[in-house]
Structures are given as structure tokens and as C-alpha cells.
Design a protein around this motif. Structure first.
Motif, PDB file in Angstrom:
ATOM      1  N   MET A   1       0.831  -1.200   0.000  1.00 11.11           N
ATOM      2  CA  MET A   1       0.000   0.000   0.000  1.00 11.11           C
ATOM      3  C   MET A   1       0.868   1.254   0.000  1.00 11.11           C
ATOM      4  N   LEU A   2       1.984   1.193   0.710  1.00 15.36           N
ATOM      5  CA  LEU A   2       2.890   2.336   0.756  1.00 15.36           C
ATOM      6  C   LEU A   2       3.500   2.599  -0.619  1.00 15.36           C
ATOM      7  N   GLU A   3       3.804   1.530  -1.355  1.00 14.48           N
ATOM      8  CA  GLU A   3       4.365   1.690  -2.703  1.00 14.48           C
ATOM      9  C   GLU A   3       3.354   2.371  -3.636  1.00 14.48           C
ATOM     10  N   LEU A   4       2.093   2.001  -3.488  1.00 17.69           N
ATOM     11  CA  LEU A   4       1.048   2.625  -4.303  1.00 17.69           C
ATOM     12  C   LEU A   4       0.938   4.115  -3.992  1.00 17.69           C
ATOM     13  N   PHE A   5       0.985   4.455  -2.709  1.00 14.91           N
ATOM     14  CA  PHE A   5       0.922   5.866  -2.317  1.00 14.91           C
ATOM     15  C   PHE A   5       2.059   6.660  -2.930  1.00 14.91           C
ATOM     16  N   PHE A   6       3.293   6.135  -2.838  1.00 16.68           N
ATOM     17  CA  PHE A   6       4.443   6.852  -3.380  1.00 16.68           C
ATOM     18  C   PHE A   6       4.392   6.930  -4.908  1.00 16.68           C
ATOM     19  N   SER A   7       3.921   5.887  -5.558  1.00 18.12           N
ATOM     20  CA  SER A   7       3.861   5.936  -7.021  1.00 18.12           C
ATOM     21  C   SER A   7       2.832   6.977  -7.481  1.00 18.12           C
ATOM     22  N   VAL A   8       1.699   7.074  -6.792  1.00 17.35           N
ATOM     23  CA  VAL A   8       0.706   8.088  -7.142  1.00 17.35           C
ATOM     24  C   VAL A   8       1.231   9.481  -6.821  1.00 17.35           C
ATOM     25  N   ALA A   9       1.869   9.638  -5.678  1.00 21.79           N
ATOM     26  CA  ALA A   9       2.384  10.950  -5.280  1.00 21.79           C
ATOM     27  C   ALA A   9       3.452  11.437  -6.246  1.00 21.79           C
TER      28      ALA A   9
END
Length: 66
Positions: free
Chosen positions: A1-9
Motif C-alpha cells: 500500500m505504501l508503494e502505491l501511495f508513493f507511485s501516485v504521489a
């Protein structure tokens, strides 16, 4: 989930470069309002003449086709 957040950010960061700052938008809006005010007198004079000219052209075209 953290990887998804950083990729979107990080994918949204370049998009912020295309959005101008608010003070630039204010200058743009002020310039557009100035152009609108300067051209409104001209357009109010030209519009009735343009309408009459188009009406005459259409009358000629429609009368010749009948």
C-alpha cells in the motif's frame, strides 16, 4: 500500500509544474478583463452592422434559389 501511495504521489508531482501560481492567474484574468472592456465598445458597434449584412446576404441567396 505504501508503494502505491508513493507511485501516485510521484506521478502527480510533474502535473503541478503545469499549473501556474495564483498570482500569474490573477494577472492573466486582469489582462483578459482589460481586453474585454476595451473591445466591448467596438463589438457593440459592429454586431448590428454584421447582423444586417448577414441578413441581406441570406435574403439574396434565398430569393435567388426560389
Amino acid at each position: 500500500m505504501l508503494e502505491l501511495f508513493f507511485s501516485v504521489a510521484f506521478s502527480a508531482v510533474p502535473l503541478t509544474l503545469f499549473v501556474p501560481p495564483i498570482r500569474s492567474l490573477n494577472l492573466f484574468v486582469q489582462t483578459m478583463e482589460g481586453m474585454w472592456m476595451e473591445s466591448s465598445g467596438y463589438t457593440h458597434r459592429v454586431y448590428p452592422r454584421l447582423r444586417v449584412a448577414i441578413h441581406r446576404i441570406l435574403d439574396c441567396i434565398l430569393c435567388n434559389t426560389s
